[in-house]
Motif scaffolding. Sequence first.
Motif, PDB file in Angstrom:
ATOM      1  N   GLN A 145       0.270   0.482   0.758  1.00  0.00           N
ATOM      2  CA  GLN A 145      -0.399   1.034   1.951  1.00  0.00           C
ATOM      3  C   GLN A 145       0.408   0.589   3.044  1.00  0.00           C
ATOM      4  O   GLN A 145       0.517   1.448   4.038  1.00  0.00           O
ATOM      5  N   TYR A 146       1.075  -0.705   3.212  1.00  0.00           N
ATOM      6  CA  TYR A 146       1.835  -0.928   4.368  1.00  0.00           C
ATOM      7  C   TYR A 146       2.877   0.245   4.500  1.00  0.00           C
ATOM      8  O   TYR A 146       3.252   0.655   5.626  1.00  0.00           O
ATOM      9  N   GLN A 147       3.457   0.307   3.318  1.00  0.00           N
ATOM     10  CA  GLN A 147       4.631   1.378   3.384  1.00  0.00           C
ATOM     11  C   GLN A 147       4.067   2.885   3.906  1.00  0.00           C
ATOM     12  O   GLN A 147       5.032   3.340   4.644  1.00  0.00           O
ATOM     13  N   SER A 148       3.143   3.219   3.522  1.00  0.00           N
ATOM     14  CA  SER A 148       2.599   4.606   3.919  1.00  0.00           C
ATOM     15  C   SER A 148       2.269   4.649   5.181  1.00  0.00           C
ATOM     16  O   SER A 148       2.051   5.843   5.917  1.00  0.00           O
ATOM     17  N   GLN A 149       2.008   3.430   5.962  1.00  0.00           N
ATOM     18  CA  GLN A 149       1.665   3.622   7.281  1.00  0.00           C
ATOM     19  C   GLN A 149       2.955   3.974   8.085  1.00  0.00           C
ATOM     20  O   GLN A 149       3.927   3.007   8.017  1.00  0.00           O
ATOM     21  N   ALA A 150       3.008   4.996   8.514  1.00  0.00           N
ATOM     22  CA  ALA A 150       4.462   5.467   8.703  1.00  0.00           C
ATOM     23  C   ALA A 150       5.007   4.682  10.038  1.00  0.00           C
ATOM     24  O   ALA A 150       4.270   4.562  11.227  1.00  0.00           O
ATOM     25  N   SER A 151       6.194   4.352   9.675  1.00  0.00           N
ATOM     26  CA  SER A 151       6.639   3.409  10.952  1.00  0.00           C
ATOM     27  C   SER A 151       7.946   4.194  11.317  1.00  0.00           C
ATOM     28  O   SER A 151       8.289   5.046  10.548  1.00  0.00           O
ATOM     29  N   ASP A 152       8.599   3.665  12.260  1.00  0.00           N
ATOM     30  CA  ASP A 152      10.074   4.296  12.716  1.00  0.00           C
ATOM     31  C   ASP A 152      11.097   3.376  12.059  1.00  0.00           C
ATOM     32  O   ASP A 152      12.418   3.807  12.501  1.00  0.00           O
ATOM     33  N   THR A 153      11.010   2.272  11.594  1.00  0.00           N
ATOM     34  CA  THR A 153      11.916   1.428  11.344  1.00  0.00           C
ATOM     35  C   THR A 153      11.970   1.101   9.582  1.00  0.00           C
ATOM     36  O   THR A 153      10.913   0.804   9.113  1.00  0.00           O
ATOM     37  N   LEU A 154      13.209   0.856   9.041  1.00  0.00           N
ATOM     38  CA  LEU A 154      13.473   0.585   7.784  1.00  0.00           C
ATOM     39  C   LEU A 154      14.114  -1.141   7.901  1.00  0.00           C
ATOM     40  O   LEU A 154      15.443  -0.821   8.633  1.00  0.00           O
ATOM     41  N   THR A 155      13.638  -2.056   7.359  1.00  0.00           N
ATOM     42  CA  THR A 155      14.210  -3.198   7.413  1.00  0.00           C
ATOM     43  C   THR A 155      15.044  -3.669   6.156  1.00  0.00           C
ATOM     44  O   THR A 155      14.491  -2.936   5.048  1.00  0.00           O
ATOM     45  N   ALA A 156      15.378  -4.785   6.040  1.00  0.00           N
ATOM     46  CA  ALA A 156      16.349  -5.034   4.913  1.00  0.00           C
ATOM     47  C   ALA A 156      15.455  -5.241   3.691  1.00  0.00           C
ATOM     48  O   ALA A 156      16.055  -4.956   2.621  1.00  0.00           O
ATOM     49  N   ASN A 157      14.154  -5.756   3.800  1.00  0.00           N
ATOM     50  CA  ASN A 157      13.683  -5.913   2.330  1.00  0.00           C
ATOM     51  C   ASN A 157      12.463  -4.593   2.077  1.00  0.00           C
ATOM     52  O   ASN A 157      11.866  -4.978   1.356  1.00  0.00           O
TER      53      ASN A 157
END
Length: 795
Positions: free
Chosen positions: A18-30
Amino acid sequence: MAISPSCVLCLLLLIFLQYQSQASDTLTANQQLSTNQKLISQDGNFALGFFKPAEGSNDKWYLGIWYNKIPTQTIVWVANRGKPIFDPVSSNLIISDDGNLVLLADHSKSPIWSTDIKNNTSISSTMAVLNNTGNLVLKHGSNNSTVLWQSFNDFTDTWLPGNKLSRNKKTGAVKRMVSWKNRGDPAPGLFSIQLDSNGSPQYILQWNSSIVYWNTGNWSGNAYTGVPELSPTNMYPNSGYTFQFVDNDVETYFTYTVKNDVQTFTRAIIDVSGLFQSLMWTNATQAWTTFFTQPTVKCSVYGVCGENSKCSENAASSCSCLMGFIEKYPDNWKLDDHTAGCRRKVPLKCGNNDSMHTKQDKFYVIDNVKLPDDAHSINAASAHACELTCLKNCSCIAYSHNGTCWVWYNHLMNLQDNIGGLRDSISIRLDASELPNSGTKKWWIIIIIIGGGGLIVLSFGVTILYFYRRRQRYKSGINHDDGALISFKYRDLQSLTRNFSERLGAGSFGSVFKGVLLDTATVAVKRLESFHQGDKQFRTEVSTIGNIHHINLIRLLGFCSEGVKRLLVYEYMPNGSLDKHLFGSSCTTLSWKMRYQIAVGIAKGLAYLHEECRDSIIHCDIKPENILLDASFVPKVADFGLAKLLGRDFSRVLTSMRGTIGYLAPEWISGEAITIKADVFSYGMVLFEIISGRRNLEHRETSMETFFPVLVARKLLEGEVNSLFGSELTNGVSVELERACKVACWCVQDSETSRPTMGKVVKILEGLVDVEMPPVPRYLNVLAEGSSSTKSSSY
Ligand SMILES: *[C@@H]1O[C@H](CO)[C@@H](O)[C@H](O)[C@H]1NC(C)=O
Ligand SMILES: *[C@@H]1O[C@H](CO)[C@@H](O)[C@H](O)[C@H]1NC(C)=O
Ligand SMILES: *[C@@H]1O[C@H](CO)[C@@H](O)[C@H](O)[C@H]1NC(C)=O
Ligand SMILES: *[C@@H]1O[C@H](CO)[C@@H](O)[C@H](O)[C@H]1NC(C)=O
Ligand SMILES: *[C@@H]1O[C@H](CO)[C@@H](O)[C@H](O)[C@H]1NC(C)=O
Ligand SMILES: *[C@@H]1O[C@H](CO)[C@@H](O)[C@H](O)[C@H]1NC(C)=O
Ligand SMILES: *[C@@H]1O[C@H](CO)[C@@H](O)[C@H](O)[C@H]1NC(C)=O
Ligand SMILES: *[C@@H]1O[C@H](CO)[C@@H](O)[C@H](O)[C@H]1NC(C)=O
Ligand SMILES: *[C@@H]1O[C@H](CO)[C@@H](O)[C@H](O)[C@H]1NC(C)=O
Ligand SMILES: *[C@@H]1O[C@H](CO)[C@@H](O)[C@H](O)[C@H]1NC(C)=O
Ligand SMILES: *[C@@H]1O[C@H](CO)[C@@H](O)[C@H](O)[C@H]1NC(C)=O
């Protein structure tokens, strides 16, 4: 109540997803981005994720960036251009241990694509951000102002506002934009654009990184010498564009930006046919509108049709295989990649001695062409000797004799349909069986002799009956003014235009041919091109157009809708189009009285379209070429209703209007909705040309000071508009002249509400309503001022 450990895992996974599907503009290392997820820029305009090209029947996936708010898939960047993903489920984008952004696909351990920054211990943790400009940026996790990598440095085929297609002066590195292979395959194609690597301040278009087929010309401080229209002073002031050419110690580049308050998207691309284009999203039509294309002659793109084919400037599909050849890769061909060209259906016999019945190869003549590249001249006294010499050498595949004997070896590139100019013919070598009236000919003769007799009698009877009925229908169609349109068979149109032999002109929507109906009435047959509408919808639209009758509108007589073929049959206008009389070499010069009547007539026609049709019709393409003149010089507006007929594909219209930007209202450019007032603007620009008898744009190229609409606007305010014209013109007509100048000025006002309706224009021109002094249109004013203050090179 006990919760099993596996359930906790499920729950965690669910939360994670769910956290992932909340679109964000950033991809972090983990984190990882898998096929069903995307990054979305903060303002929501761009998305990064996995996509499958909308066209082409393939199951190949790519990682890319596209416009998030546009319904038509429009990709602006692709990571793994030539290396598609076949198994999207097992693929994802991650930040690797060494800080790189990598794309893992198809269960493979080694990445299919990577940002490829060399192992650098200072990259401990990084993050990737998709920013509002459509740029994917890899930054330090701790210090986010350090850019380690950005997609803006890694061009595919798209140049977004703010990006720089540069040359680094220290390293000599030149950035290059390379076309997609075809509409369904982002792999690098053959066409590219870059700054000239030898240091001149110009962009060049190249085929296969080797042959330059177009250049902008050097930047002269204000514009490129080869594209003067691409100058800051030539842009509409409210378009929100800025151009900048930077040439400093470190690098050279051109860049353009679009103001934030312009609510539209703009991009520049190098397309699969090698054309460099600027496009803008138009809300009104929900389509991309092309407002700049170079080179303007699409056949001048080197190798655009590949080998053994012919390029035709005015055809819908510009490339066609020569007789005796077929497409080498038909699937690519359908997706607009013609660069592989065509192959022989039957190999040449030359050099093949194994058959006793081998016939010599023959030649097939194609007339009216521009000859292919790489011609070799050889000594041969006559055309016949030229042919024999060519036949003797198995590498020789074509010849042309125009006083000199020219031959071509091994491949034919860039053969073009000639439009005007030299009319050469070329003879193409083919296997004898490929030519008509050879080989099977005898069989046909026998069949015809045996079985033909009866058949001829029968078909004669049928033909007579058929033409009798036709005649009745033609008569009822033309003589009775009941608006009934004739539905033609394609075959009939072929015969009445003598197989489309006499071309009257090429318009925005296709070529027009002269035809003769029943040996008496002359008609104009328009063959529509790039048509995407079904038969039923076409018939509906056509019957709407057919019902519009007005003395100043061209009359539609009939149509043809067969398979993919769409043709329209119009009444024929013996005096051709207005441009020929205004600017052309036509012998008749129109008197002021005639010109004034023409201006009134056009206004009446447009007023009818705008105000008296049930659904108000916007013409969208008013220019002198679309005004036809009948035998007594009564003007008739042509091509109305066609913009609608072509559905959403307004971009086609505009592409062919390239260079005629002078008739386009500012709102076309800024992507606002188009109303009937856009036609009023174009009418105003045409009226200026009717008044001056010269092209507005012509003046503009030489010097802004003499740009006619500017002069008129200024002189009107100074109260001495008559001083612009010679005394012989102003004598007795000064009232009409001043009226026309005022109307033209009102029509080209920036704001749509300031422009009069066409109905009002008619009344003013007829002297029924008075007209106030118009203000100088802001856009013209800025143009004029820009010309006197263009000194610095950056804006
Ligand atoms: C990069 O450097 C780190 C530590 O400095 C090392 O552990 C790692 O193996 C290196 N990676 C490569 C690909 O050389
Ligand atoms: C490592 O990356 C930083 C930041 O981009 C750069 O300043 C530094 O020169 C790099 N070091 C090496 C050894 O490449
Ligand atoms: C986006 O990236 C460009 C290029 O690095 C940069 O100039 C711009 O400031 C960035 N914009 C935002 C909103 O981060
Ligand atoms: C960049 O880092 C600073 C602190 O180092 C933080 O305040 C800022 O919000 C960060 N910006 C982004 C876009 O993450
Ligand atoms: C971040 O990096 C920039 C340039 O690389 C540097 O000027 C700045 O001092 C750094 N900031 C921090 C907080 O390390
Ligand atoms: C363009 O500029 C380069 C160097 O800047 C010069 O050598 C070249 O002659 C120029 N080309 C034209 C056509 O003026
Ligand atoms: C393009 O150039 C490369 C060499 O630079 C050559 O191998 C290739 O065949 C060329 N492509 C075409 C279509 O001619
Ligand atoms: C075909 O015959 C000609 C002369 O008869 C000869 O020169 C040529 O080499 C032969 N070609 C082949 C492929 O055998
Ligand atoms: C045939 O054409 C080739 C060019 O492809 C040329 O090199 C050769 O000399 C020609 N042969 C003759 C006999 O003229
Ligand atoms: C013959 O064709 C060649 C090659 O296209 C051209 O350069 C030449 O001018 C032509 N000669 C004549 C007399 O038309
Ligand atoms: C175009 O449509 C988008 C989305 O509906 C909207 O945000 C934007 O303001 C519109 N632009 C114009 C110029 O109407």
